[in-house]
Design a protein around this motif. Structure first.
Motif, PDB file in Angstrom:
ATOM      1  N   PRO A 185       1.189   1.568   6.827  1.00 57.97           N
ATOM      2  CA  PRO A 185       1.447   1.864   5.413  1.00 57.97           C
ATOM      3  C   PRO A 185       2.394   0.881   4.737  1.00 57.97           C
ATOM      4  CG  PRO A 185       2.546   3.457   6.840  1.00 57.97           C
ATOM      5  CD  PRO A 185       1.636   2.661   7.710  1.00 57.97           C
ATOM      6  N   THR A 186       3.306   0.276   5.492  1.00 63.94           N
ATOM      7  CA  THR A 186       4.265  -0.660   4.914  1.00 63.94           C
ATOM      8  C   THR A 186       3.948  -2.111   5.250  1.00 63.94           C
ATOM      9  OG1 THR A 186       6.021   0.994   5.071  1.00 63.94           O
ATOM     10  CG2 THR A 186       6.712  -1.297   4.783  1.00 63.94           C
ATOM     11  N   LEU A 187       3.479  -2.366   6.478  1.00 64.48           N
ATOM     12  CA  LEU A 187       3.359  -3.732   6.979  1.00 64.48           C
ATOM     13  C   LEU A 187       1.922  -4.240   7.005  1.00 64.48           C
ATOM     14  CD1 LEU A 187       5.902  -3.463   9.950  1.00 64.48           C
ATOM     15  CD2 LEU A 187       6.316  -4.315   7.638  1.00 64.48           C
ATOM     16  N   LYS A 188       1.041  -3.647   6.224  1.00 59.21           N
ATOM     17  CA  LYS A 188      -0.358  -4.059   6.260  1.00 59.21           C
ATOM     18  C   LYS A 188      -0.564  -5.471   5.715  1.00 59.21           C
ATOM     19  CE  LYS A 188      -1.282  -1.536   1.954  1.00 59.21           C
ATOM     20  NZ  LYS A 188      -2.031  -0.391   1.364  1.00 59.21           N
ATOM     21  N   ASN A 189       0.410  -5.989   4.969  1.00 55.03           N
ATOM     22  CA  ASN A 189       0.363  -7.374   4.494  1.00 55.03           C
ATOM     23  C   ASN A 189       1.495  -8.203   5.101  1.00 55.03           C
ATOM     24  OD1 ASN A 189      -1.879  -7.018   2.670  1.00 55.03           O
ATOM     25  ND2 ASN A 189      -0.471  -5.906   1.333  1.00 55.03           N
ATOM     26  N   LEU A 190       1.808  -7.926   6.362  1.00 52.75           N
ATOM     27  CA  LEU A 190       2.958  -8.530   7.033  1.00 52.75           C
ATOM     28  C   LEU A 190       2.975 -10.054   6.907  1.00 52.75           C
ATOM     29  CD1 LEU A 190       5.394  -8.468   8.978  1.00 52.75           C
ATOM     30  CD2 LEU A 190       3.748  -8.415  10.868  1.00 52.75           C
ATOM     31  N   PHE A 191       4.110 -10.568   6.428  1.00 48.01           N
ATOM     32  CA  PHE A 191       4.368 -12.014   6.411  1.00 48.01           C
ATOM     33  C   PHE A 191       5.772 -12.231   6.959  1.00 48.01           C
ATOM     34  CE2 PHE A 191       5.822 -15.998   4.464  1.00 48.01           C
ATOM     35  CZ  PHE A 191       4.799 -16.845   4.869  1.00 48.01           C
ATOM     36  N   TYR A 192       5.852 -12.553   8.253  1.00 48.79           N
ATOM     37  CA  TYR A 192       7.163 -12.646   8.908  1.00 48.79           C
ATOM     38  C   TYR A 192       7.760 -14.046   8.856  1.00 48.79           C
ATOM     39  CZ  TYR A 192       3.777 -13.531  12.737  1.00 48.79           C
ATOM     40  OH  TYR A 192       2.717 -13.966  13.494  1.00 48.79           O
ATOM     41  N   ASP A 193       7.067 -15.013   8.277  1.00 48.02           N
ATOM     42  CA  ASP A 193       7.573 -16.365   8.069  1.00 48.02           C
ATOM     43  C   ASP A 193       8.012 -16.998   9.395  1.00 48.02           C
ATOM     44  OD1 ASP A 193       8.046 -18.620   6.608  1.00 48.02           O
ATOM     45  OD2 ASP A 193       9.325 -17.678   5.127  1.00 48.02           O
ATOM     46  N   TYR A 205      12.273  -7.750  16.204  1.00 49.07           N
ATOM     47  CA  TYR A 205      12.758  -7.718  14.822  1.00 49.07           C
ATOM     48  C   TYR A 205      12.281  -8.939  14.062  1.00 49.07           C
ATOM     49  CZ  TYR A 205      16.708 -11.009  15.727  1.00 49.07           C
ATOM     50  OH  TYR A 205      17.494 -12.103  16.035  1.00 49.07           O
ATOM     51  N   PHE A 206      12.190  -8.767  12.729  1.00 54.87           N
ATOM     52  CA  PHE A 206      11.706  -9.817  11.850  1.00 54.87           C
ATOM     53  C   PHE A 206      11.951  -9.372  10.422  1.00 54.87           C
ATOM     54  CE2 PHE A 206       8.319  -7.004  13.232  1.00 54.87           C
ATOM     55  CZ  PHE A 206       7.805  -6.527  12.044  1.00 54.87           C
ATOM     56  N   GLY A 207      11.825 -10.283   9.504  1.00 50.67           N
ATOM     57  CA  GLY A 207      11.815  -9.938   8.088  1.00 50.67           C
ATOM     58  C   GLY A 207      10.384  -9.996   7.583  1.00 50.67           C
ATOM     59  N   ASP A 208      10.068  -9.183   6.604  1.00 51.74           N
ATOM     60  CA  ASP A 208       8.735  -9.175   6.013  1.00 51.74           C
ATOM     61  C   ASP A 208       8.839  -9.588   4.558  1.00 51.74           C
ATOM     62  OD1 ASP A 208       6.067  -8.744   5.361  1.00 51.74           O
ATOM     63  OD2 ASP A 208       6.390  -6.620   4.952  1.00 51.74           O
ATOM     64  N   GLY A 209       8.311 -10.759   4.258  1.00 50.44           N
ATOM     65  CA  GLY A 209       8.414 -11.279   2.906  1.00 50.44           C
ATOM     66  C   GLY A 209       7.646 -10.476   1.886  1.00 50.44           C
ATOM     67  N   HIS A 235      13.100 -14.508   3.143  1.00 50.21           N
ATOM     68  CA  HIS A 235      12.226 -15.617   3.499  1.00 50.21           C
ATOM     69  C   HIS A 235      12.721 -16.204   4.823  1.00 50.21           C
ATOM     70  CE1 HIS A 235      15.068 -18.947   2.729  1.00 50.21           C
ATOM     71  NE2 HIS A 235      15.570 -18.132   1.819  1.00 50.21           N
ATOM     72  N   HIS A 236      11.867 -16.751   5.571  1.00 51.41           N
ATOM     73  CA  HIS A 236      12.133 -17.500   6.799  1.00 51.41           C
ATOM     74  C   HIS A 236      12.760 -16.712   7.947  1.00 51.41           C
ATOM     75  CE1 HIS A 236      11.121 -21.065   4.371  1.00 51.41           C
ATOM     76  NE2 HIS A 236      10.812 -21.606   5.543  1.00 51.41           N
ATOM     77  N   ASN A 237      14.084 -16.591   8.026  1.00 53.67           N
ATOM     78  CA  ASN A 237      14.715 -16.261   9.302  1.00 53.67           C
ATOM     79  C   ASN A 237      15.678 -15.095   9.203  1.00 53.67           C
ATOM     80  OD1 ASN A 237      16.595 -18.290  11.755  1.00 53.67           O
ATOM     81  ND2 ASN A 237      15.120 -16.676  12.057  1.00 53.67           N
ATOM     82  N   VAL A 238      15.682 -14.256  10.249  1.00 48.17           N
ATOM     83  CA  VAL A 238      16.705 -13.225  10.411  1.00 48.17           C
ATOM     84  C   VAL A 238      17.268 -13.384  11.813  1.00 48.17           C
ATOM     85  CG1 VAL A 238      14.940 -11.520  11.050  1.00 48.17           C
ATOM     86  CG2 VAL A 238      17.198 -10.753  10.348  1.00 48.17           C
ATOM     87  N   LEU A 239      18.583 -13.214  11.951  1.00 44.75           N
ATOM     88  CA  LEU A 239      19.286 -13.448  13.213  1.00 44.75           C
ATOM     89  C   LEU A 239      20.198 -12.273  13.509  1.00 44.75           C
ATOM     90  CD1 LEU A 239      20.164 -15.545  15.488  1.00 44.75           C
ATOM     91  CD2 LEU A 239      21.993 -16.194  13.913  1.00 44.75           C
ATOM     92  N   GLU A 240      20.118 -11.746  14.730  1.00 44.61           N
ATOM     93  CA  GLU A 240      21.042 -10.696  15.154  1.00 44.61           C
ATOM     94  C   GLU A 240      22.348 -11.341  15.611  1.00 44.61           C
ATOM     95  OE1 GLU A 240      21.164  -6.804  18.112  1.00 44.61           O
ATOM     96  OE2 GLU A 240      20.064  -8.595  18.758  1.00 44.61           O
ATOM     97  N   MET A 501      -0.279 -23.344  12.997  1.00 42.49           N
ATOM     98  CA  MET A 501      -0.676 -22.488  14.106  1.00 42.49           C
ATOM     99  C   MET A 501       0.404 -21.444  14.390  1.00 42.49           C
ATOM    100  SD  MET A 501      -3.335 -21.977  15.845  1.00 42.49           S
ATOM    101  CE  MET A 501      -4.155 -23.477  15.357  1.00 42.49           C
ATOM    102  N   PHE A 502       1.652 -21.860  14.394  1.00 38.05           N
ATOM    103  CA  PHE A 502       2.749 -20.910  14.584  1.00 38.05           C
ATOM    104  C   PHE A 502       4.022 -21.501  14.006  1.00 38.05           C
ATOM    105  CE2 PHE A 502       2.629 -23.422  18.560  1.00 38.05           C
ATOM    106  CZ  PHE A 502       3.924 -23.906  18.604  1.00 38.05           C
ATOM    107  N   HIS A 503       5.000 -20.627  13.781  1.00 34.51           N
ATOM    108  CA  HIS A 503       6.313 -21.070  13.315  1.00 34.51           C
ATOM    109  C   HIS A 503       7.292 -21.144  14.486  1.00 34.51           C
ATOM    110  CE1 HIS A 503       9.550 -21.879  10.559  1.00 34.51           C
ATOM    111  NE2 HIS A 503       8.867 -21.516   9.497  1.00 34.51           N
TER     112      HIS A 503
END
Length: 515
Positions: A185-193, A205-209, A235-240, A501-503
């Motif tokens: 319901p929330t992440l159906k258009n997931l863009f984790y950059d 874990y990730f961010g969803d743009g 956008h881009h990066n999340v760090l714990e 291909m991947f980030h």
């Protein structure tokens, strides 16, 4: 911050339990020690959330406390089985079954142990899995030795959009896990950059743009926590951080520029605990690597220096910057060309690192300092990604090499390691790889590098290469000899979005040690 989402709304199906009566007794150490006298009830559900077709959940009630172990037989005789011993000792167990092969009847060995680590019994289960999604790529393993880091490769795949599809492949190139959030319901258009990584607690874990959230989810795709970025866009990066708080690159919604802010989110309350406005600490008028006035910095990666409680941020259009908690520049890793006054009036030329040669002597050639040429023992990074601060105090990053020396030649990317002294404001290049491979490992955008301390290896991962079609590679090297100890190539026959291909790729066990 919200509560975990219920999996009850998603389609599930129960696997018929088939106890191993047709296996070869010689293959089982104590096959006569069955589990009937311990198991009170049992259910095994493939893809319990609807998001992870190659994972199952095994729920057990036993007559006395036991510790469980699962083994998934290898697809080939030469391959190693995947074995995991769970740490919980109880009569009620809910066990993730991770690492199943697609399109295959997987053979699962279930074992029980007592508190003295003595085998109580074992049986076999079978799990039939569906075909893999056609949108996922093929992986060709070219080098595979025992010197590599153990575990699987978690790929932040870019070859499919709406949603993006993170997946894991094993050392032989078999995809063993992936998450498809198309019905979420929330992440159906997931863009984790920049992609997906693992928290200290074992979740991903990730961010969803697209949804504007930071996400914590388990290996079944269940959202455990989500954090809103009020007034900002991820956008881009999340760090714990070591504290558990989350650091994220963001854009502020009410200003004209983008990708030039960093925020720290309190893990428990979800409030924004700190803000770094790079328009104040840096010079947003500087135009050397890009003429884009809106995206003048383009933050694409974060790392943390615990010894100084300082953050390090990579800006594709400016360089790599180390900042204090109160947004003061400690140093700037970038060619010295055209640095002026920061937004707060600081003269940024005083923050530029002085490169040293291998003997520790300053390099004074102005052509080297400003980036027009390199020194035999030192070169700046160009349009870099994925900074990583190591436990020994050095900094790795992926030097993409786009527009190298302001003339786009020579064409190569590299993994590079620098030793930086904050007190003397000096930088020394101490390791590199990739220069000699030229175009075959060149990636002008995205990409990753990791140092694996226990194995003393470096993973060099160009994510957008175009030799013989779009592809990405992971190349793991012995740090001392630079011999390739593992290399895999990721390709998809059809066209990939953005040619990427991947980030990022993270090499890690599919089971976290906390389980």
């Amino acid at each position: 911050m919200t509560k975990p989402q219920s999996a009850g709304a998603y389609a599930t199906f129960l696997i018929t339990l088939m106890i191993g009566c047709d296996s070869n007794p010689a293959d089982e150490e104590s096959l006569d020690l069955g589990l009937e006298r311990y198991i009170v009830s049992e259910s095994l559900i493939l893809n319990p959330t609807g998001y992870v077709p190659l994972a199952a959940e095994l729920t057990l009630e036993t007559s006395e406390p036991v510790m469980a172990e699962l083994e998934i037989e290898s697809l080939t005789e030469s391959g190693d089985p995947l074995i995991h011993r769970f740490s919980e000792f109880n009569t009620s167990l809910t066990l993730p079954v991770l690492g199943l092969y697609p399109s295959h009847r997987n053979t699962i060995h279930l074992r029980f142990y007592d508190r003295q680590n003595q085998l109580l019994g074992q049986e076999i289960r079978f799990i039939d899995t569906p075909d893999i999604l056609p949108e996922l790529p093929t992986i060709k393993v070219n080098v595979n030795t025992t010197r590599k880091k153990q575990g699987m490769n978690l790929v932040s795949y870019f070859g499919h959009t709406n949603p993006q599809l993170p997946f894991m492949f094993d050392e032989y190139g078999h995809i063993r896990w992936y998450a498809n959030m198309a019905t979420h319901p929330t992440l159906k258009n997931l863009f984790y950059d920049a992609g997906v990584e693992r928290l200290q607690n074992g979740n991903l874990y990730f961010g969803d743009g697209n949804s504007g959230r930071l996400i914590e989810m388990d290996m079944f795709g269940r959202v455990i926590h989500e954090w809103l970025l009020h007034g900002y866009t991820f956008h881009h990066n999340v760090l714990e951080l070591p504290s558990g708080n989350l650091l994220a690159t963001v854009s502020r919604n009410d200003i004209s520029t983008i990708e030039d802010h960093i925020v720290e989110i309190d893990r428990n309350s979800g409030i924004i605990a700190n803000i770094w406005d790079l328009r104040i600490s840096l010079d947003q008028r500087r135009r050397v690597w890009s003429s884009n006035s809106r995206d003048w910095f383009h933050a694409n990666g974060l790392t943390y220096d615990p010894s100084a409680d300082a953050i390090i941020v990579s800006g594709r259009h400016q360089g790599t910057i180390k900042l204090t908690r109160d947004n003061q520049v400690i140093w700037i890793l970038s060619p010295h060309r055209r640095w002026g006054l920061a937004g707060d009036g600081t003269n940024l030329t005083s923050k530029l690192l002085q490169p040293l040669d291998a003997k520790g002597s300053p390099i004074t050639d102005i052509q080297v300092l400003e980036g027009y040429i390199s020194h035999d023992e030192f070169s700046w990074s160009w349009y870099q990604h994925a900074p990583k601060f190591t436990s020994r105090g050095t900094l790795f990053q992926f030097d993409n090499g786009e527009n190298r020396y302001y003339q786009r030649e020579p064409v190569f990317s590299r993994a590079v390691e620098y030793a930086i002294d904050d007190d003397t404001m000096t930088i020394q290049q101490i390791w590199e790889y990739g220069r000699g491979r030229g175009r075959e490992t060149y990636s002008a955008i995205v990409s990753d590098v990791d140092y694996h301390a226990e194995e003393n290896t470096v993973a060099f991962m160009p994510g957008a290469n175009f030799v013989d079609g779009a592809n990405g590679k992971t190349v793991e090297l012995d740090y001392i000899s630079k011999d390739v100890v593992y290399e895999a190539e990721i390709r998809r026959d059809s066209e990939t979005p953005y040619g990427i291909m991947f980030h990022r790729i993270e090499r890690l066990p599919i089971y976290h040690s906390n389980h």
